[in-house]
Design an enzyme around this catalytic site. Sequence first.
Site, PDB file in Angstrom:
ATOM      1  N   GLU A   1       0.374  -1.396   0.330  1.00 27.23           N
ATOM      2  CA  GLU A   1      -0.287  -0.175   0.179  1.00 27.23           C
ATOM      3  C   GLU A   1       0.691   1.410  -0.141  1.00 27.23           C
ATOM      4  O   GLU A   1       0.601   2.039   0.971  1.00 27.23           O
ATOM      5  CB  GLU A   1      -1.433  -0.244   1.311  1.00 27.23           C
ATOM      6  CG  GLU A   1      -1.706  -1.003   0.996  1.00 27.23           C
ATOM      7  CD  GLU A   1      -2.749  -1.349   2.004  1.00 27.23           C
ATOM      8  OE1 GLU A   1      -3.191  -0.416   2.928  1.00 27.23           O
ATOM      9  OE2 GLU A   1      -4.014  -1.805   1.661  1.00 27.23           O
TER      10      GLU A   1
ATOM     11  N   GLU B   1      -4.833  -8.752  -0.551  1.00 24.33           N
ATOM     12  CA  GLU B   1      -6.049  -8.409   1.177  1.00 24.33           C
ATOM     13  C   GLU B   1      -6.760  -8.619   0.663  1.00 24.33           C
ATOM     14  O   GLU B   1      -7.406  -7.931   0.109  1.00 24.33           O
ATOM     15  CB  GLU B   1      -5.214  -7.563   1.751  1.00 24.33           C
ATOM     16  CG  GLU B   1      -3.411  -7.756   2.242  1.00 24.33           C
ATOM     17  CD  GLU B   1      -3.310  -6.515   3.069  1.00 24.33           C
ATOM     18  OE1 GLU B   1      -4.237  -5.488   3.463  1.00 24.33           O
ATOM     19  OE2 GLU B   1      -1.700  -6.050   3.413  1.00 24.33           O
TER      20      GLU B   1
END
Length: 524
Positions: free
Chosen positions: A194, A328
Amino acid sequence: MRSLLVGFTLIVMAITAPLMAAQKVELSIDASKTGAKIDRDIFGQFAEHLGHGVYEGIWVGPDSKIPNTRGIRNDVVGALKGIKVPNVRWPGGCFADEYHWRKGIGPQRVATLNPNWGGVIEPNTFGTHEFMDFLDQIGADAYISVNVGSGTPQEAAEWLEYMTAAAPTTLAKERAANGHPAPYKVALLGIGNESWDCGGNMTPDYYVSQMKIYSRFVRNFNPAQQGKQQMLKIAVGPGGDGPRWTDWTENVIKAYQQHTWSWDINGLSMHNYTVGHWPPSYTSAGFGETEYSQILKSTLEMDGLISKHSAIMDKYDPDKKVALVVDEWGGWYAPLPGSNPGFLVQQNSLRDAILAALNLNIFARHADRVRGANIAQMINVLQAMIITDNEKMVLTPTYYVFKMYVPFQDAKFVPVTFDAGWYTHGDVALPRVDAIAAKDANGKLWLEITNLDPNQPVEIEASLAGITAKSAAGETLTAPKVDSVNTFDTPNTVVPKPVSAKVQGGKLTLKLEPKSVTVVSVEQ
Ligand code: AHR
């Protein structure tokens, strides 16, 4: 009065009977038409240093009263072996971009803090060697996320050399002195996590230049991983579907299209949680049909998101060399009352089992592009397989879905056509059923069918072409309520049970319980 009551009951039964009658859904399967391989890596797990995911969930230390092997709990290892975990992503998550591997090797571990997740002490007692030992015990590959946010290319390169060099470099000798002379294998390498947010709030351009540098210099030296077994490098990808995310995907994959001999990537990650709305406020247990249907509606958005980003990738990578890796995913709900909100503790219900099946089916339908996925997270955090409390352990409904899907690992996708019909609740309309089929390495046909409708059973009639079907057998997972959970005291509320299916004249028939996940195999 009594006869009046009996009469009234009969009238009510007559009115409601048609509502409870099983719906019929016809499927059509041609087993001779196989598609892409359903990569076993879509059944990957994610273990971050977060709450009790690693400490207590995996690591209890060699001196613990909890039975363990070199500090790793035996009950958890035994359970994970049952779902044939293909790979585990570690050490994060947001934690990875603050992780410094040297603090987690050797006899002297350095205690630090875990600012992302509750600000607790990170003892670093579970480091590289302990992670690799854990993988060895469960039989899974390593998916290592290196620190791009607060680390350097040199730090990451040295970590990889420490893990993978066979030649007697100083780092390889240090590894040997710490107990592991043979080089470790690292199957997958995540270049940051991220990076658009907790991983450093980078712009796409800035990330792309970092990605190239890490891809170039963070090498795997293991002699066994130089050819076909090469380590796959996964770049940070999108975290949603708005322009911010489509721009990100476009920037990374456009750069890939122009890559030279000096760098490469093999995958683009995507993160997508089922939250309902942010911040997570849906409860993970103690909910009803409204929350059940809303969360399932929200989870089905995974399909559109994959299609959107795949289409961008197709423009620059039409041969689909770069995999989309949903590393994820899962349900993210409100923290359980009384728990540390930074530990992301939630219950796991029948709804999560159905959510897992729907997502795995979406990944399977996109098997040509989606060749990896990691549910968040493996133990005690978010949509977990396993929940522990000190010495106690319970397997969640999601665990059982992963167990039932083991035959789909590396099986070839077989298209299924059907008219699902609709299940409606309030303003939510969902397909009543979902289904996938696949052929395993031995040519056996497997079929998964989910009945999303929490109230009505479904009669399935599947026409089977391309095989001479003789019999079918399988298992079904359901429970009394949409929010039924397994607890330490009642661990068998949501567990698979045998289901009978009939095969006659090239047709398979079976009845699906309301709100159920069913997997059957067809014998020929
Ligand atoms: O899984 C919890 C967190 O969610 C991860 O650390 C991060 O990558 C994501 O935002």
